[in-house]
Design a protein around this motif. Structure first.
Motif, PDB file in Angstrom:
ATOM      1  N   ILE A  93      43.377  59.867  93.832  1.00  0.00           N
ATOM      2  CA  ILE A  93      43.519  61.006  92.853  1.00  0.00           C
ATOM      3  C   ILE A  93      44.334  60.769  91.643  1.00  0.00           C
ATOM      4  N   VAL A  94      44.692  59.453  91.438  1.00  0.00           N
ATOM      5  CA  VAL A  94      45.106  59.222  90.011  1.00  0.00           C
ATOM      6  C   VAL A  94      44.145  59.289  88.776  1.00  0.00           C
ATOM      7  N   GLY A  95      44.368  60.072  87.757  1.00  0.00           N
ATOM      8  CA  GLY A  95      43.710  60.456  86.773  1.00  0.00           C
ATOM      9  C   GLY A  95      43.084  61.714  86.720  1.00  0.00           C
ATOM     10  N   ARG A  96      43.118  62.425  88.055  1.00  0.00           N
ATOM     11  CA  ARG A  96      42.615  63.665  88.455  1.00  0.00           C
ATOM     12  C   ARG A  96      43.621  64.741  87.803  1.00  0.00           C
ATOM     13  N   SER A  97      43.027  65.707  87.055  1.00  0.00           N
ATOM     14  CA  SER A  97      43.922  66.972  86.485  1.00  0.00           C
ATOM     15  C   SER A  97      44.532  67.414  87.493  1.00  0.00           C
ATOM     16  N   SER A  98      45.538  68.168  87.335  1.00  0.00           N
ATOM     17  CA  SER A  98      46.432  69.175  88.149  1.00  0.00           C
ATOM     18  C   SER A  98      45.375  70.110  88.788  1.00  0.00           C
ATOM     19  N   LEU A  99      44.561  70.663  88.185  1.00  0.00           N
ATOM     20  CA  LEU A  99      43.662  71.736  88.622  1.00  0.00           C
ATOM     21  C   LEU A  99      42.749  71.011  89.743  1.00  0.00           C
ATOM     22  N   GLU A 100      42.161  69.640  89.446  1.00  0.00           N
ATOM     23  CA  GLU A 100      41.322  69.046  90.474  1.00  0.00           C
ATOM     24  C   GLU A 100      42.253  68.631  91.752  1.00  0.00           C
ATOM     25  N   VAL A 101      43.382  68.624  91.403  1.00  0.00           N
ATOM     26  CA  VAL A 101      44.093  68.106  92.586  1.00  0.00           C
ATOM     27  C   VAL A 101      44.487  69.308  93.666  1.00  0.00           C
ATOM     28  N   VAL A 102      44.796  70.487  92.722  1.00  0.00           N
ATOM     29  CA  VAL A 102      44.811  71.766  93.526  1.00  0.00           C
ATOM     30  C   VAL A 102      43.520  71.898  94.247  1.00  0.00           C
ATOM     31  N   ARG A 103      42.331  71.870  93.906  1.00  0.00           N
ATOM     32  CA  ARG A 103      41.192  72.121  94.487  1.00  0.00           C
ATOM     33  C   ARG A 103      40.933  71.401  95.600  1.00  0.00           C
ATOM     34  N   LEU A 104      41.629  69.975  95.454  1.00  0.00           N
ATOM     35  CA  LEU A 104      41.491  69.289  96.686  1.00  0.00           C
ATOM     36  C   LEU A 104      42.310  69.498  97.839  1.00  0.00           C
ATOM     37  N   GLY A 105      43.572  70.464  97.764  1.00  0.00           N
ATOM     38  CA  GLY A 105      44.245  70.813  98.629  1.00  0.00           C
ATOM     39  C   GLY A 105      45.651  70.563  98.479  1.00  0.00           C
ATOM     40  N   MET A 106      46.176  70.395  97.221  1.00  0.00           N
ATOM     41  CA  MET A 106      47.509  70.177  97.229  1.00  0.00           C
ATOM     42  C   MET A 106      48.111  71.118  95.962  1.00  0.00           C
ATOM     43  N   ALA A 107      49.291  71.855  96.448  1.00  0.00           N
ATOM     44  CA  ALA A 107      49.768  72.706  95.744  1.00  0.00           C
ATOM     45  C   ALA A 107      51.516  72.604  95.659  1.00  0.00           C
ATOM     46  N   ARG A 108      51.991  73.098  94.545  1.00  0.00           N
ATOM     47  CA  ARG A 108      53.307  73.039  94.101  1.00  0.00           C
ATOM     48  C   ARG A 108      53.947  74.378  93.877  1.00  0.00           C
ATOM     49  N   ALA A 109      55.282  74.438  94.277  1.00  0.00           N
ATOM     50  CA  ALA A 109      56.201  75.547  93.978  1.00  0.00           C
ATOM     51  C   ALA A 109      57.235  74.743  93.227  1.00  0.00           C
ATOM     52  N   PHE A 110      57.635  75.362  91.928  1.00  0.00           N
ATOM     53  CA  PHE A 110      58.586  74.906  91.201  1.00  0.00           C
ATOM     54  C   PHE A 110      59.903  75.093  91.238  1.00  0.00           C
ATOM     55  N   GLN A 111      61.024  74.271  90.646  1.00  0.00           N
ATOM     56  CA  GLN A 111      62.416  74.860  90.752  1.00  0.00           C
ATOM     57  C   GLN A 111      62.886  75.942  90.087  1.00  0.00           C
ATOM     58  N   VAL A 112      62.028  76.259  88.866  1.00  0.00           N
ATOM     59  CA  VAL A 112      62.037  77.386  87.991  1.00  0.00           C
ATOM     60  C   VAL A 112      60.713  77.995  88.462  1.00  0.00           C
ATOM     61  N   ALA A 113      60.968  79.359  89.013  1.00  0.00           N
ATOM     62  CA  ALA A 113      59.483  79.898  89.608  1.00  0.00           C
ATOM     63  C   ALA A 113      58.579  80.447  88.409  1.00  0.00           C
ATOM     64  N   ALA A 114      57.444  80.255  88.815  1.00  0.00           N
ATOM     65  CA  ALA A 114      56.546  80.553  87.630  1.00  0.00           C
ATOM     66  C   ALA A 114      55.798  81.461  87.960  1.00  0.00           C
ATOM     67  N   LEU A 115      56.015  82.657  87.298  1.00  0.00           N
ATOM     68  CA  LEU A 115      55.635  84.060  88.059  1.00  0.00           C
ATOM     69  C   LEU A 115      54.542  84.755  86.913  1.00  0.00           C
ATOM     70  N   PHE A 116      54.115  85.758  87.251  1.00  0.00           N
ATOM     71  CA  PHE A 116      53.641  86.975  86.475  1.00  0.00           C
ATOM     72  C   PHE A 116      54.390  88.207  86.431  1.00  0.00           C
ATOM     73  N   PRO A 117      55.435  87.976  85.223  1.00  0.00           N
ATOM     74  CA  PRO A 117      56.464  89.074  85.551  1.00  0.00           C
ATOM     75  C   PRO A 117      56.217  90.422  85.291  1.00  0.00           C
ATOM     76  N   SER A 118      54.965  90.595  84.577  1.00  0.00           N
ATOM     77  CA  SER A 118      54.496  91.903  84.414  1.00  0.00           C
ATOM     78  C   SER A 118      53.661  92.626  85.703  1.00  0.00           C
ATOM     79  N   LEU A 119      53.239  91.743  86.498  1.00  0.00           N
ATOM     80  CA  LEU A 119      52.705  92.260  87.721  1.00  0.00           C
ATOM     81  C   LEU A 119      53.458  92.521  88.816  1.00  0.00           C
ATOM     82  N   THR A 120      52.945  93.280  89.679  1.00  0.00           N
ATOM     83  CA  THR A 120      53.459  93.617  91.011  1.00  0.00           C
ATOM     84  C   THR A 120      53.454  92.364  91.993  1.00  0.00           C
TER      85      THR A 120
END
Length: 255
Positions: free
Chosen positions: A65-92
């Protein structure tokens, strides 16, 4: 299986990752540890497609998967949670997870509807229940405690329905009680979903308690790898990272 083969990356004159080769069996729970500057986050960036290595392979879902975009990697089945949470602050909490699930299902057009599709709603409720966030479904994301924000960030990653989940310091910034609550959720998630989980962690008590395998990085290279007992007794790891005090404390506890 996720397999990293001879992975290397330099930034200018600094080699952040040096010829790293590690296999992560399906369904394993693995800790990546090491001193500050060891290259742990760079390693996650490389295998998740955030940056491209100078050399080496990342084999996932049967392909390099070298050279694949992060979105392509996610579509293949790999996801990541970050040290600093990446949220939608205005949403419930519920709306944030619903939006992530809808995006993954490629049904973003339904976000304009008043009610989500039944399948989307079921998946959202399942994630909230799994992480213990059901009671906070109607709370704005920005009003959550630090620990719950981190759980929500994991929930957004789970919305991608991953086979492999990367957790970058899931307990960072938490007090002792909140840390153990978080890691209990991580272990429960791993047991229930039977996915492959890789996590970076500095709290060695947590690492030694739950990790099936531990890989120690130093200056971007693999210093040691093994079980908790093997790593705990490895003199190179003691010298480079654990320190004599931690080793002696463990030895005393075994007497």
């Amino acid at each position: 299986m996720l397999s990293v083969q001879n992975l290397s990356k330099s930034f200018g004159g600094v080699q952040a990752t040096r010829d790293v080769s590690i296999d992560f069996p399906d369904g394993s729970l693995t800790a990546i540890i090491g001193p500050n500057g060891a290259g742990k986050t760079t390693f996650f960036n490389l295998i998740s497609g955030a940056i491209r290595p100078d050399a080496g392979k990342v084999v996932f879902a049967g392909q390099d998967i070298v050279g694949r975009s992060s979105l392509e990697v996610v579509r293949l089945g790999m996801a990541r949670a970050f040290q600093v949470a990446a949220l939608f602050p205005s949403l419930t909490v519920k709306d944030a997870v619903t939006a992530a699930v809808t995006s993954h299902q490629r049904k973003s057009w339904t976000l304009l509807q008043r009610f989500p599709l039944e399948g989307t709603q079921h998946r959202t409720d399942e994630i909230l229940e799994l992480l213990g966030l059901s009671s906070k479904a109607n709370t704005l994301s920005r009003n959550l405690s630090h620990g719950d924000q981190k759980l929500l960030d994991i929930g957004l990653a789970l919305a991608m329905d991953p086979k492999v989940l990367l957790l970058d310091e899931p307990t960072a910034g938490m007090g002792p009680d909140e840390r153990w609550r978080m890691i209990g959720k991580v272990q429960h998630l791993w047991e229930v979903k039977k996915m492959t989980v890789l996590f970076i962690e500095h709290d060695m008590d947590i690492v030694f308690k739950i990790a099936q395998a531990i890989h120690v990085l130093k200056y971007g290279a693999v210093l040691a790898q093994g079980t908790a007992d093997e790593i705990r007794r490895n003199q190179d790891v003691i010298d480079a990272y654990l320190g004599t005090d931690h080793h002696l404390a463990h030895a005393a506890g075994q007497e």
